[in-house]
Scaffold this motif. Structure first.
Motif, PDB file in Angstrom:
ATOM      1  N   UNK A 251     -87.960  47.941  33.675  1.00  0.00           N
ATOM      2  CA  UNK A 251     -87.022  48.547  32.728  1.00  0.00           C
ATOM      3  C   UNK A 251     -87.700  49.617  31.863  1.00  0.00           C
ATOM      4  N   UNK A 252     -88.928  49.955  32.209  1.00  0.00           N
ATOM      5  CA  UNK A 252     -89.630  50.997  31.458  1.00  0.00           C
ATOM      6  C   UNK A 252     -89.004  52.366  31.745  1.00  0.00           C
TER       7      UNK A 252
ATOM      8  N   UNK B  54     -87.305  53.994  35.146  1.00  0.00           N
ATOM      9  CA  UNK B  54     -85.889  54.368  35.112  1.00  0.00           C
ATOM     10  C   UNK B  54     -85.677  55.850  35.378  1.00  0.00           C
ATOM     11  N   UNK B  55     -86.495  56.699  34.779  1.00  0.00           N
ATOM     12  CA  UNK B  55     -86.294  58.139  34.970  1.00  0.00           C
ATOM     13  C   UNK B  55     -86.571  58.559  36.413  1.00  0.00           C
ATOM     14  N   UNK B  56     -87.720  58.173  36.980  1.00  0.00           N
ATOM     15  CA  UNK B  56     -87.936  58.544  38.393  1.00  0.00           C
ATOM     16  C   UNK B  56     -86.879  57.961  39.319  1.00  0.00           C
ATOM     17  N   UNK B  57     -86.443  56.734  38.990  1.00  0.00           N
ATOM     18  CA  UNK B  57     -85.423  56.113  39.832  1.00  0.00           C
ATOM     19  C   UNK B  57     -84.150  56.955  39.837  1.00  0.00           C
TER      20      UNK B  57
ATOM     21  N   UNK C 205     -87.014  69.568  36.107  1.00  0.00           N
ATOM     22  CA  UNK C 205     -87.780  68.493  36.701  1.00  0.00           C
ATOM     23  C   UNK C 205     -88.202  67.449  35.671  1.00  0.00           C
ATOM     24  N   UNK C 206     -88.687  67.926  34.531  1.00  0.00           N
ATOM     25  CA  UNK C 206     -89.358  67.011  33.610  1.00  0.00           C
ATOM     26  C   UNK C 206     -88.473  66.472  32.494  1.00  0.00           C
TER      27      UNK C 206
ATOM     28  N   UNK D 250     -82.276  62.111  33.391  1.00  0.00           N
ATOM     29  CA  UNK D 250     -82.844  63.392  33.824  1.00  0.00           C
ATOM     30  C   UNK D 250     -81.761  64.449  33.994  1.00  0.00           C
ATOM     31  N   UNK D 251     -82.147  65.690  33.850  1.00  0.00           N
ATOM     32  CA  UNK D 251     -81.156  66.766  33.869  1.00  0.00           C
ATOM     33  C   UNK D 251     -80.495  66.950  35.237  1.00  0.00           C
TER      34      UNK D 251
END
Lengths: 506, 360, 338
Positions: free
Chosen positions: B58-59, B64-67, B184-185, B202-203
């Motif tokens: 859940x980090x 979560x963001x890369x997922x 990307x970031x 993420x965008x």
């Protein structure tokens, strides 16, 4: 052996397809199974060949000593093992296999896991010899003509020692010569003690080759194993039709003959082989296009709709010559719609909702900014549900869950929604029960009364005589006559049948 | 012959008057027969399991963001396949349609220095054109879509690497158009109005969701989309109902190509470069999402929501097993098994639901 | 009695010129086109490389590395015969290769046992594929897509990305050896192809598979189980992929899990170019072998001229598309209109 299907009952949801029908087949006879469309012939055949299990009655066979055996078929294979072979209308052969292998498919001679080629060829040759047919047994079946494939199918039935052979419309796609050759083979089978059942619409052929007949009407056998010699053709027609259908008695309707016909064909020839077809239908008129199966009626409709090439002549709509290249164009430019014959394959989308089925022709009109609103669609369904008397649970029900009659109504509603001026309606009541059929007839007349020009294609003669204002008769891709319909059954039916037979005889 | 692999028993003569429920699942099934609910339940359970086994699941930054970024790519890849499954077709060239479009985008950025959006548009056009080509070959020849797109994929594999080595710069473009790194970031939490910041999304997620919404709208409400579905349901009836069948086939394949191009773009953003290996891993995910989500290969019906769930399920499994130190190869075993189990259960559920339905 | 009008009388005449007819049919067949293409390709290649192709080592390599493409092509053809597909052909080849090597290196089994076990493993995977297709009624494409993914993982599970080598030197010797200048593995592939041809042409089971693929309804009415046909076709496919795996083990002397990565597309290319229809009911063993040979020639040309390897994919893709179009044209427009 003598084979008897006794007092067979078969019930489908809403329809009693067979109601104590009896079929008795003696060895060494050619037996004609007759009846109109929907009389129950194909259901009876499916019971006899084990495709359907009967809901009542018995299947019996008698041995030579007279002892009776009751038969019970769990499936088509059981029927075959009991000696009942069938030559289907749809070809039942493996295209890439040789003649020999197809004939031996059910009884492959084996030797240690391999096909015994010589024994197989021998078996095939023996079967073909019994039919007095000479075919290279090594040729692939895909290279044969339709007539030859049919002979292979008959030989295939012989290979498993069938005592009873059912031929379902065997000459539907054969030329006259080919049909004659086929019947020679059938005669040979009879002489060898087989019992051959012939199912056909062509009465000429029945009287030429059959010994006995059973006539089905509304699921009952109204004549059982009677010698044909004791009957005239008119008798048989009367037996098949019964009383003239008096359910809907129509007055001749007045049609405005001053304006140009809504749809007119002048000397039209097609790539399919139609030659010099001329006919016309006016607004508010029902023109019947009658003919036997394979006469080229649906093919003509398809050519008019641009699905097949028209090679000569002119098609006019409201007096203007037109060239139609697709159904979409016919619909959008000329308001011409085609209610197809084959509703399951061409008429409805079985896995789609009724709403989509009905509105498929009018999305262009319903769309705002390219998007279709569900409400408009549902309103459309409700409108036709009432007008056509559709029995449905709601617009989101799937078309595949409906009965045949209601599917046909969905198929019709699609064209009514599109606001067509001209409708080609092809075999609207095939496989539909009697009550729905009457409702359908009223509906079609109602459409004509509302000013739609209707070209009605049907091989159901009573239906034709009930509905049409005029009847054009087609045989072998030509119009062989046209008559005004006075809705009097006897006279008109005999006139129509004479036109066809005069043509076939010539 | 557009439906290549019907079960061979489908040709058994069916009773003229009975319903055809055996061939295709009816829509009027009880709610628990809805595969999407089952999927959602499985996703929830897996998230609970993984997060109890590894709290890092859940980090936000690590997991979560890369997922979400990966999920965005795979969702669009799934949509690319879904676009032709609607017809009962397949597009095995999804990977290489993505690759060649990514090449076009990279080339535009490198040599024309176009802004980010313009390059994207150019890439989408290339994808659409290649897709339309596939659709055109299929409808003109009547050859099975499997064969055509397989061969096309083959040809494009060669073409793409030739393009990179001859007019590209080896295996990747070095260009980083303005905005690429931001896309990307950054997440929405990096943008604050006062002390209210956006969620850690993420965008690129909205881009993928927008694509999903548009595809859903297309098939649900638009005339073209509905006509594509009708073509997939029964091409003969569609033609006889006035639908321009060939044009719809071409359009569906063009849509597939466009979405493949978008997926290629998103992957390039995620990985930071427009390179030759974009699309290599797309084939399996393209089927996983839609098929897990209940879209049939027989055509006539699609489920965009199901595709989202299907893609999410595979992504959760992937990430979870990763955190549990499973190797990439082990991941494949489990994802394949999940696909098999899910489809088998789906089948069981259907049989049960139909039995219950017919008794009622 | 004799038919007065015999629709088959024209046959009597045709039988007389049967041989001429068969010759004409052969000239029009896909096989003939492929033979001409293969021969022409070979001659062009041989002459433009200045006879380089005929030096023992090069020629040997051409045929050595033809064995696996032929075998995987046949593996795909076996399932196409019943109208199915097998996406797992490539990874099964790699997996069985890894398992065979593992059995020899780690377990210490003698080579013949390991070889047999690996082939049977291929068959078992095929059995699983077939049973899944039949029992779940899920499309074969999806089933084998799933098993492909699973086996892809298992393949790496055997030894990670590591390489197995120094296994049975006898096996490698056999694999790399040749009989009168013809590579052993190529002989094996040809023998297998012959066996497959005989199976589909003569064996009762083979004919049943084809009958089921060609007309499932007719097959069923003849007492042939279509389900059994599908399962058996998948088993055969798995067995053939297993044999391909063994050939890889024997030929290369060292194996790692990447074997089979690039076999999926060629497995379809060979039978499709060879004239096998996706609809089932037809096999073309000779055509599949010839098509594999032609693809191999393109590979060789790439090596000989040191062209970019990418051209091979591009050309093979274009050739398949071309084959598809040509077949369609040959069938004629009548099919397109209906």
């Amino acid at each position: 052996m003598t084979f008897i299907a006794e007092q067979i009952v078969k019930v489908f949801p809403g329809v009693r397809a067979l109601d104590r029908a009896t079929l008795r087949l003696e060895p060494g006879t050619i037996h004609a199974l007759l009846g109109e469309n929907g009389a129950g012939k194909s259901t009876l055949i499916k019971v006899v060949t084990g495709v359907y299990q009967p809901d009542g009655g018995r299947l019996l066979s008698t041995a030579e000593d007279g002892s009776l055996t009751e038969l019970s078929f769990g499936g088509p294979l059981d029927a075959q093992r009991a000696g009942i072979g069938v030559v289907h209308q749809e070809r039942n052969l493996v295209p890439a296999f040789s003649v020999a292998e197809n004939i031996a498919l059910q009884a492959v001679p084996k030797r240690r896991g391999f096909v015994d080629q010589e024994a197989m060829r021998g078996l095939a040759r023996r079967c073909l010899d019994r039919l007095d047919v000479h075919l290279d047994v090594d040729r692939p079946v895909s290279s044969l003509s339709v007539a030859q494939m049919q002979l292979v199918e008959i030989a295939k039935a012989l290979a498993v020692d069938s005592k009873v052979l059912l031929l379902d419309e065997p000459t539907a796609s054969l030329t006259g010569d080919e049909a004659e050759a086929l019947y020679t083979v059938v005669g040979a089978l009879r002489d060898q003690g087989h019992s051959v059942v012939l199912v056909t619409h062509k009465l000429e052929e029945v009287f030429a080759v059959a010994d006995t007949m059973t006539v089905l009407r509304d699921g009952r056998s109204v004549a059982e194993a009677q010698p044909l010699a004791e009957h005239t053709r008119d008798d048989v027609v009367t037996l098949m039709v019964g009383r003239a259908h008096a359910d809907l008695q129509l007055d001749s309707r007045s049609v405005d003959t001053t304006t140009a016909p809504a749809l007119e064909l002048e000397n039209v020839s097609t790539a399919q082989g139609h030659h010099n077809i001329s006919l016309h239908v006016r607004r508010g008129e029902i023109l019947g296009l009658y003919g036997l199966v394979g006469a080229g009626r649906s093919e003509l409709a398809r050519a008019v709709l641009g699905l097949d090439a028209i090679t000569g002549g002119t098609v006019r709509i409201s007096g203007e010559p037109v060239r139609i290249s697709s159904v979409g164009q016919a619909l959008q430019r000329h308001r011409l719609g085609y209610v197809t014959e084959n509703r399951k394959e061409e008429g409805v989308f079985l896995d789609q909702t009724i709403a989509r089925n009905v509105s498929v022709t009018v999305w262009r009109r319903l769309a705002r900014l390219g998007l279709v609103r569900g409400n408009d669609e549902r309103a459309l369904v409700e409108q036709y549900r009432e007008q056509l008397g559709m029995r449905i649970s709601g617009p989101t029900q799937l078309a595949g869950q409906l009965s045949g009659g209601n599917q046909q109504k969905v198929s019709l509603a699609k064209w009514l929604a599109a606001d067509c001026d001209i409708l080609v309606i092809d075999e609207p009541t095939v496989g539909i029960d009697v009550r729905t059929k009457a409702a359908f007839h009223e509906l079609i007349v109602g459409l004509a009364d509302a000013g739609i020009a209707i070209l009605l294609i049907s091989s159901d003669l009573p239906e034709m005589i009930t509905l049409a204002d005029r009847i054009a008769v087609m045989s072998e891709y030509r119009i062989v006559g046209e008559l005004d319909n006075d809705h009097r059954y006897e006279r008109t039916s005999h006139a129509v049948i004479r036109m066809i037979h005069a043509e076939i005889a010539s | 012959m557009n439906v290549p692999m019907q079960q061979s028993d489908a040709t058994v003569p069916t009773d003229e008057l009975a319903t055809e429920s055996a061939q295709r699942p009816p829509r009027g099934l009880p709610f628990w027969a809805n595969p999407r609910l089952g999927l959602l339940a499985v996703i929830v359970v897996l998230v609970l399991v993984f997060s109890s086994l590894r709290s890092s699941f859940l980090n936000t930054d690590l997991t979560l963001v890369p997922m979400q970024q990966d999920l965005s790519v795979f969702l669009v890849v799934g949509l690319a396949q879904l676009a032709v499954l609607s017809l009962g077709h397949m597009n095995l060239a999804v990977p290489r349609m993505a690759a060649i479009s990514a090449f076009a985008m990279g080339w535009c950025y490198q040599h024309l220095s176009v802004p980010l959006w313009l390059g994207l548009v150019a890439g989408l056009i290339v994808g659409a054109a290649v897709g339309a080509l596939a659709g055109w070959i299929i409808s003109a020849t009547g050859v099975n879509s499997f064969v055509v797109t397989l061969a096309l994929d083959f040809a494009l594999v060669g073409l793409v690497s030739l393009l990179y080595s001859h007019i590209g710069d080896g295996v990747a473009f070095a260009a980083h158009p303005a905005g690429m790194n931001t896309l990307r970031n950054d997440t929405f939490s990096d943008y604050c109005a006062g002390n209210v910041c956006g969620p850690p999304v993420p965008l690129i997620v909205p881009i993928a969701l927008l694509a999903a919404v548009l595809v859903a709208l297309l098939f649900r409400l638009s005339r073209v989309g509905r006509e594509i579905l009708m073509t997939g349901s029964n091409a003969r009836a569609a033609r006889l109902s006035g639908i321009p069948v060939s044009r719809r086939v071409v359009q569906a394949h063009a849509l597939s190509g466009t979405l493949a191009a978008l997926a290629g773009f998103l992957l390039a953003i995620n990985s930071g470069a427009f390179s030759a290996d974009i699309g290599n891993s797309f084939l399996l995910p393209s089927f996983l999402g839609p098929v897990l989500g209940g879209t049939l290969l027989s055509g006539g019906a699609v489920s965009v929501l199901g595709t989202i769930f299907g893609a999410a399920l595979t992504e959760v499994i992937r990430t979870g097993l990763n955190l549990l130190n499973f190797s990439v190869q082990d991941l494949n075993i489990y994802i394949g098994l999940v696909l098999l189990v899910a489809l088998s259960l789906d089948r069981v559920r259907h049989v049960l639901a139909e039995r219950r339905g017919s008794r009622a | 009695m004799t038919s007065t009008i015999d629709p088959t009388s024209s046959d009597a005449r045709r039988i007389g010129s049967g041989n001429a007819l068969r010759l004409r049919e052969f000239v029009r067949s896909t096989d003939f086109t492929l033979i001409v293409l293969a021969a022409a390709g070979f001659v062009v290649l041989a002459s433009t490389t200045g006879g380089n192709l005929f030096t023992g080592q090069t020629l040997k390599a051409v045929f050595q590395y033809l064995a696996v493409p032929i075998l995987v092509g046949l593996a795909q053809m076996a399932v196409l015969a019943v109208g199915q597909m097998n996406l797992s052909v490539g990874v099964v080849t790699g997996f069985t290769a890894m398992v065979a090597a593992w059995l020899m290196v780690r377990v210490g089994l003698p080579a013949p046992v390991a070889v047999l076990a690996a082939v049977l493993l291929g068959g078992a995977i095929g059995l699983a594929n077939g049973l899944l297709v039949v029992l779940t009624r899920i499309n074969g494409f999806i089933v084998t897509l799933a098993t492909m993914t699973v086996i892809d993982g298992l393949r790496y599970g055997v030894n990670g990305t590591g390489t197995f080598q120094n296994y049975s030197s006898g096996l490698v010797k056999l694999g790399q050896g040749s009989l009168v200048d013809v590579p052993n593995v190529f002989i094996l592939a040809v023998l297998v192809a012959l066996a497959v041809a005989v199976f589909f042409r003569r064996a009762v089971l083979g004919r049943q598979l084809l009958a089921s693929g060609g007309n499932p309804l007719a097959a069923r009415l003849s007492g042939i189980s279509n389900d059994r046909a599908i399962v058996m076709a998948h088993v055969l496919s798995g067995l053939l992929a297993g044999v391909a795996g063994i050939v890889d083990v024997a030929l290369s002397g060292s194996v790692n899990a990447s074997i089979g990565d690039d076999l999926l597309l060629p497995s379809f290319a060979a039978p499709i170019i060879g004239g096998v229809a996706l609809t089932g009911g037809v096999v073309a063993v000779l055509g599949t072998c010839l098509a594999a040979f032609i693809v191999r020639l393109i590979d060789v040309a790439q090596a000989q001229y040191s062209i970019d390897k990418s051209w091979v994919d591009l050309i093979v893709g274009a050739v398949v598309l071309g084959a598809v179009l040509v077949t369609q044209v040959r069938i004629g427009k009548k099919g397109a209109r209906t």
